[in-house]
Scaffold this motif. Structure first.
Motif, PDB file in Angstrom:
ATOM      1  N   VAL A 505      46.985 -68.606   0.965  1.00 19.31           N
ATOM      2  CA  VAL A 505      47.655 -69.053   2.181  1.00 19.31           C
ATOM      3  C   VAL A 505      47.990 -70.530   2.002  1.00 19.31           C
ATOM      4  O   VAL A 505      47.106 -71.331   1.673  1.00 19.31           O
ATOM      5  N   TYR A 506      49.263 -70.867   2.209  1.00 19.56           N
ATOM      6  CA  TYR A 506      49.723 -72.250   2.118  1.00 19.56           C
ATOM      7  C   TYR A 506      50.209 -72.706   3.490  1.00 19.56           C
ATOM      8  O   TYR A 506      50.931 -71.979   4.173  1.00 19.56           O
ATOM      9  N   VAL A 507      49.820 -73.900   3.881  1.00 17.63           N
ATOM     10  CA  VAL A 507      50.313 -74.518   5.105  1.00 17.63           C
ATOM     11  C   VAL A 507      51.019 -75.807   4.722  1.00 17.63           C
ATOM     12  O   VAL A 507      50.421 -76.702   4.120  1.00 17.63           O
ATOM     13  N   ASN A 508      52.324 -75.866   5.020  1.00 20.49           N
ATOM     14  CA  ASN A 508      53.133 -77.025   4.645  1.00 20.49           C
ATOM     15  C   ASN A 508      52.987 -77.361   3.161  1.00 20.49           C
ATOM     16  O   ASN A 508      52.894 -78.523   2.768  1.00 20.49           O
ATOM     17  N   GLY A 509      52.954 -76.308   2.337  1.00 21.69           N
ATOM     18  CA  GLY A 509      52.906 -76.477   0.890  1.00 21.69           C
ATOM     19  C   GLY A 509      51.538 -76.745   0.319  1.00 21.69           C
ATOM     20  O   GLY A 509      51.396 -76.907  -0.900  1.00 21.69           O
ATOM     21  N   VAL A 510      50.504 -76.775   1.147  1.00 20.67           N
ATOM     22  CA  VAL A 510      49.145 -77.083   0.694  1.00 20.67           C
ATOM     23  C   VAL A 510      48.315 -75.803   0.669  1.00 20.67           C
ATOM     24  O   VAL A 510      48.245 -75.080   1.673  1.00 20.67           O
ATOM     25  N   LEU A 511      47.685 -75.523  -0.451  1.00 19.48           N
ATOM     26  CA  LEU A 511      46.846 -74.342  -0.579  1.00 19.48           C
ATOM     27  C   LEU A 511      45.652 -74.471   0.376  1.00 19.48           C
ATOM     28  O   LEU A 511      44.816 -75.363   0.235  1.00 19.48           O
ATOM     29  N   THR A 512      45.561 -73.563   1.331  1.00 23.12           N
ATOM     30  CA  THR A 512      44.543 -73.659   2.390  1.00 23.12           C
ATOM     31  C   THR A 512      43.539 -72.520   2.324  1.00 23.12           C
ATOM     32  O   THR A 512      42.425 -72.651   2.830  1.00 23.12           O
ATOM     33  N   ALA A 513      43.889 -71.403   1.711  1.00 23.72           N
ATOM     34  CA  ALA A 513      42.935 -70.318   1.475  1.00 23.72           C
ATOM     35  C   ALA A 513      43.279 -69.649   0.155  1.00 23.72           C
ATOM     36  O   ALA A 513      44.455 -69.491  -0.186  1.00 23.72           O
ATOM     37  N   LYS A 514      42.240 -69.255  -0.582  1.00 24.12           N
ATOM     38  CA  LYS A 514      42.440 -68.578  -1.863  1.00 24.12           C
ATOM     39  C   LYS A 514      41.376 -67.490  -2.005  1.00 24.12           C
ATOM     40  O   LYS A 514      40.178 -67.765  -1.907  1.00 24.12           O
ATOM     41  N   ASN A 515      41.850 -66.261  -2.190  1.00 29.95           N
ATOM     42  CA  ASN A 515      40.959 -65.111  -2.388  1.00 29.95           C
ATOM     43  C   ASN A 515      39.877 -65.021  -1.310  1.00 29.95           C
ATOM     44  O   ASN A 515      38.696 -64.807  -1.594  1.00 29.95           O
ATOM     45  N   GLY A 516      40.297 -65.210  -0.066  1.00 32.40           N
ATOM     46  CA  GLY A 516      39.393 -65.026   1.054  1.00 32.40           C
ATOM     47  C   GLY A 516      38.511 -66.199   1.395  1.00 32.40           C
ATOM     48  O   GLY A 516      37.670 -66.100   2.298  1.00 32.40           O
ATOM     49  N   LEU A 517      38.690 -67.327   0.731  1.00 31.31           N
ATOM     50  CA  LEU A 517      37.890 -68.517   1.012  1.00 31.31           C
ATOM     51  C   LEU A 517      38.785 -69.677   1.431  1.00 31.31           C
ATOM     52  O   LEU A 517      39.846 -69.897   0.843  1.00 31.31           O
ATOM     53  N   HIS A 518      38.342 -70.413   2.427  1.00 31.40           N
ATOM     54  CA  HIS A 518      39.067 -71.594   2.893  1.00 31.40           C
ATOM     55  C   HIS A 518      38.867 -72.730   1.895  1.00 31.40           C
ATOM     56  O   HIS A 518      37.753 -72.955   1.412  1.00 31.40           O
ATOM     57  N   THR A 519      39.927 -73.425   1.557  1.00 24.61           N
ATOM     58  CA  THR A 519      39.827 -74.535   0.612  1.00 24.61           C
ATOM     59  C   THR A 519      39.372 -75.830   1.278  1.00 24.61           C
ATOM     60  O   THR A 519      39.187 -76.845   0.604  1.00 24.61           O
ATOM     61  N   LEU A 520      39.244 -75.813   2.601  1.00 27.13           N
ATOM     62  CA  LEU A 520      38.918 -76.980   3.441  1.00 27.13           C
ATOM     63  C   LEU A 520      40.100 -77.924   3.625  1.00 27.13           C
ATOM     64  O   LEU A 520      39.945 -79.016   4.178  1.00 27.13           O
ATOM     65  N   ALA A 521      41.279 -77.496   3.152  1.00 26.71           N
ATOM     66  CA  ALA A 521      42.488 -78.301   3.396  1.00 26.71           C
ATOM     67  C   ALA A 521      42.824 -78.271   4.877  1.00 26.71           C
ATOM     68  O   ALA A 521      42.623 -77.272   5.563  1.00 26.71           O
ATOM     69  N   ARG A 522      43.349 -79.389   5.370  1.00 25.70           N
ATOM     70  CA  ARG A 522      43.718 -79.492   6.786  1.00 25.70           C
ATOM     71  C   ARG A 522      45.117 -80.114   6.853  1.00 25.70           C
ATOM     72  O   ARG A 522      45.290 -81.262   7.221  1.00 25.70           O
ATOM     73  N   ALA A 523      46.104 -79.292   6.488  1.00 26.68           N
ATOM     74  CA  ALA A 523      47.484 -79.769   6.352  1.00 26.68           C
ATOM     75  C   ALA A 523      48.374 -79.346   7.504  1.00 26.68           C
ATOM     76  O   ALA A 523      49.592 -79.488   7.440  1.00 26.68           O
ATOM     77  N   GLY A 524      47.795 -78.815   8.575  1.00 27.23           N
ATOM     78  CA  GLY A 524      48.600 -78.377   9.706  1.00 27.23           C
ATOM     79  C   GLY A 524      49.265 -79.536  10.433  1.00 27.23           C
ATOM     80  O   GLY A 524      48.794 -80.679  10.379  1.00 27.23           O
ATOM     81  N   GLU A 525      50.344 -79.226  11.109  1.00 26.89           N
ATOM     82  CA  GLU A 525      51.071 -80.222  11.889  1.00 26.89           C
ATOM     83  C   GLU A 525      51.080 -79.813  13.357  1.00 26.89           C
ATOM     84  O   GLU A 525      51.130 -78.617  13.676  1.00 26.89           O
ATOM     85  N   VAL A 526      51.018 -80.793  14.245  1.00 27.63           N
ATOM     86  CA  VAL A 526      51.198 -80.537  15.666  1.00 27.63           C
ATOM     87  C   VAL A 526      52.699 -80.561  15.934  1.00 27.63           C
ATOM     88  O   VAL A 526      53.369 -81.582  15.713  1.00 27.63           O
ATOM     89  N   LEU A 527      53.233 -79.426  16.377  1.00 27.39           N
ATOM     90  CA  LEU A 527      54.671 -79.271  16.557  1.00 27.39           C
ATOM     91  C   LEU A 527      55.019 -79.468  18.027  1.00 27.39           C
ATOM     92  O   LEU A 527      54.290 -79.030  18.913  1.00 27.39           O
ATOM     93  N   ARG A 528      56.146 -80.106  18.272  1.00 29.59           N
ATOM     94  CA  ARG A 528      56.597 -80.356  19.635  1.00 29.59           C
ATOM     95  C   ARG A 528      58.039 -79.896  19.788  1.00 29.59           C
ATOM     96  O   ARG A 528      58.867 -80.136  18.893  1.00 29.59           O
ATOM     97  N   ARG A 529      58.324 -79.255  20.905  1.00 30.53           N
ATOM     98  CA  ARG A 529      59.676 -78.752  21.156  1.00 30.53           C
ATOM     99  C   ARG A 529      60.658 -79.928  21.164  1.00 30.53           C
ATOM    100  O   ARG A 529      60.421 -80.965  21.751  1.00 30.53           O
ATOM    101  N   GLY A 530      61.756 -79.724  20.457  1.00 29.44           N
ATOM    102  CA  GLY A 530      62.803 -80.731  20.443  1.00 29.44           C
ATOM    103  C   GLY A 530      62.561 -81.890  19.506  1.00 29.44           C
ATOM    104  O   GLY A 530      63.334 -82.847  19.498  1.00 29.44           O
ATOM    105  N   ARG A 531      61.509 -81.803  18.695  1.00 24.32           N
ATOM    106  CA  ARG A 531      61.232 -82.927  17.782  1.00 24.32           C
ATOM    107  C   ARG A 531      61.023 -82.431  16.370  1.00 24.32           C
ATOM    108  O   ARG A 531      60.690 -81.290  16.152  1.00 24.32           O
TER     109      ARG A 531
END
Length: 531
Positions: A505-531
């Motif tokens: 699982v990749y979030v914004n191009g960052v590997l965040t889960a591999k083979n059922g384990l979380h990589t501890l990456a925290r690459a999520g973005e807070v999205l806002r309408r119109g921005r």
């Protein structure tokens, strides 16, 4: 040229089109090419990309977008968010069912009412902008969007009063709604089955929904009834959409209770289809289980919540009010107590009730079921969860196959280390369950259609212009899975996060889960309408 190139993969782009054997290149968190990338350059791969990922002929799809969650109450404290990431969810929308962590009133009494209504948060923010800044500082693993809850607007303006708002109070709600939309909320939700939303009238909802189209926002509703009066509830939701021209999202569409099975969902979907033929923009979401999840106090009659949760708890301790509530439940709940189970208790002295039905608990307590329910609510200060087995599989499948129905979990953020009680498996298994059970095993629809319901369809409803597709220029939110092995492993007995068959699982191009384990990456973005 690329940070990562995915090769040897079957690309499902999210549109519903058949999969294609292509390669996908990403750079700086974005998809920059879909097509043949490495052909003819096998001796120069090191110059083409920093990393080459061989997908082993597995499926590469857009990250799943969960349009219906309640993570605004938990994400800032559990930003790793295993319950979402480990099932392939890369973007989620919180604040649903009228229950959102914003707005927060400056009035201490109303702020305390919101705390009882929404959850034990710090509430050091007031506006949507301030709240989203708090989420940003928590650095979540998933991308995060918000809708503002009508119930929370009502609490900020008029508390838990069972009446229509005054002109001044309506102006306060409108002002807070405008402010939240300007701060980036994607829409407004309602929970017309819960106090204080249940105290509102249709005209109140119309007055607020008139504001939404001006911002390109949508209205999502936990309708006023999902049982015997389901049809009337659908008609009300469609009336609001028709009169205000707001895009309508019917939340977790279902037909509750045995006497309504194999009947009302045919009528409700017929109403929705007729409205769509008429030109109304109405869609639905659904979680793929026959059990609901909510708080045990939802069984308390609405009138008992006048003034808030504390007032309800006081009434439970008054013999006259308690007797009145008991009499109402005896009439309505004749056969329900065996299928309503406790999922969580705040008071550790009552952890023994978790996983048991109210009927079983009542027998062990030596009480009538109504009294067992009331006492559990009292002993836990209303912090007790329930799971209710109230739907049938035939209805779930019938609704799921509709082309205007997308997947939504109605879940929230948590990690295995901080999981309390036995939460509903929908928190952690919704999306793999649709793919594995209903698509692969039951063959209700194609895999491409299943992915559309999880990606481009919710993205279109929310208004996300650069997510939900495997397409050049889009954010590199990506899930790679083995269709033969994918499985929703969370169950009602063992709801811990983690599903089989999801390779990456990749979030914004960052590997965040591999083979059922979380990589501890925290690459999520807070999205806002119109921005």
């Amino acid at each position: 040229m690329f940070d990562i190139v995915f090769t040897n993969c079957r690309v499902i782009d999210g549109t519903g089109s058949p999969w294609r054997g292509e390669e996908v290149g990403i750079k700086n968190g974005r998809i920059v090419k879909v097509g043949k990338i490495l052909t003819g350059y096998k001796d120069e791969w090191g110059e083409i990309a920093e990393e080459i990922v061989d997908c082993n002929d597995h499926y590469l799809v857009p990250g799943f977008i969960d349009i219906h969650t309640h993570s605004d109450t938990s994400l800032m404290y559990m930003p790793i968010n295993e319950s979402r990431i480990l099932q392939g969810v890369t973007t989620e929308v919180a604040g649903n069912c009228g229950i959102s962590a914003v707005p927060v009133s400056d009035n201490e009494e109303k702020r305390n009412l919101l705390k009882d209504y929404v959850g034990d948060l710090e509430y050091s923010w007031r506006s949507m902008d301030e709240y989203l800044r708090h989420i940003t500082l928590s650095r979540p693993s998933t991308n995060f969007c918000m809708v503002v809850g009508h119930g929370s607007l009502r609490v900020a303006a008029m508390g838990f009063d069972d009446r229509e708002p005054t002109e001044k109070e309506m102006d306060i709600m409108k002002g807070l709604l405008h402010e939240s939309l300007q701060d980036g909320a994607y829409g407004m939700s309602s929970g017309l089955i819960y106090p204080p939303g249940v105290f509102s009238k249709t005209e109140e909802m119309k007055e607020l929904c008139k504001i939404l189209p001006k911002y390109g926002a949508y209205y999502c509703t936990h309708m006023r009834n999902e049982g015997a009066k389901l049809i009337e509830a659908v008609e009300e939701a469609l009336e609001v959409a028709r009169d205000t021209e707001v895009p309508l999202q019917i939340s977790h569409h279902k037909a509750l209770r045995r006497e309504n099975w194999r009947n009302l969902c045919y009528k409700s979907t017929a109403l929705i289809e007729a409205a769509r033929e008429e030109g109304l923009d109405v869609l639905c979401d659904q979680y793929p289980y026959i059990a609901t999840a909510t708080t045990l106090d939802c069984n308390i009659p609405d009138w008992a919540f006048e003034g808030g949760v504390e007032k309800m708890l006081e009434r439970l301790q008054k013999p006259g009010a308690r007797s009145k509530m008991k009499a109402e439940l005896k009439e309505l709940y004749k056969d329900r107590w065996p299928v309503i189970c406790v999922s969580y208790t705040q008071n550790p002295d009552y952890e023994w009730t978790v996983g048991k039905s109210i009927a079983q608990i009542a027998e062990e307590m030596g009480k009538e079921p109504e009294d067992a329910c009331f006492d559990l609510i009292l002993y836990n200060q209303s912090r007790v969860g329930q799971i209710g087995y109230a739907m049938c599989e035939e209805d779930v499948e019938y609704i799921m196959q509709k082309p205007y129905v997308m997947t939504g979990s109605d879940g929230e953020a948590f990690t295995e280390d901080y999981m309390e009680g036995k939460p509903h498996p929908r928190n952690s298994g919704t999306f793999p369950r649709v793919i594995a059970h209903y698509c692969r095993d039951r063959k209700l629809f194609s895999l491409e259609e299943a992915i559309r319901k999880m990606t481009s369809m919710p993205a279109g409803r929310i208004g996300l212009e650069d997510r939900g597709l495997i397409k050049k220029g889009y954010a590199a939110d990506i899930v790679i899975f083995d269709f033969d092995k994918i499985e929703d492993t969370p169950t009602f007995e063992h709801p811990e996060p983690g599903c089989k068959g999801i390779d990456r699982v990749y979030v914004n191009g960052v590997l965040t889960a591999k083979n059922g384990l979380h990589t501890l990456a925290r690459a999520g973005e807070v999205l806002r309408r119109g921005r």
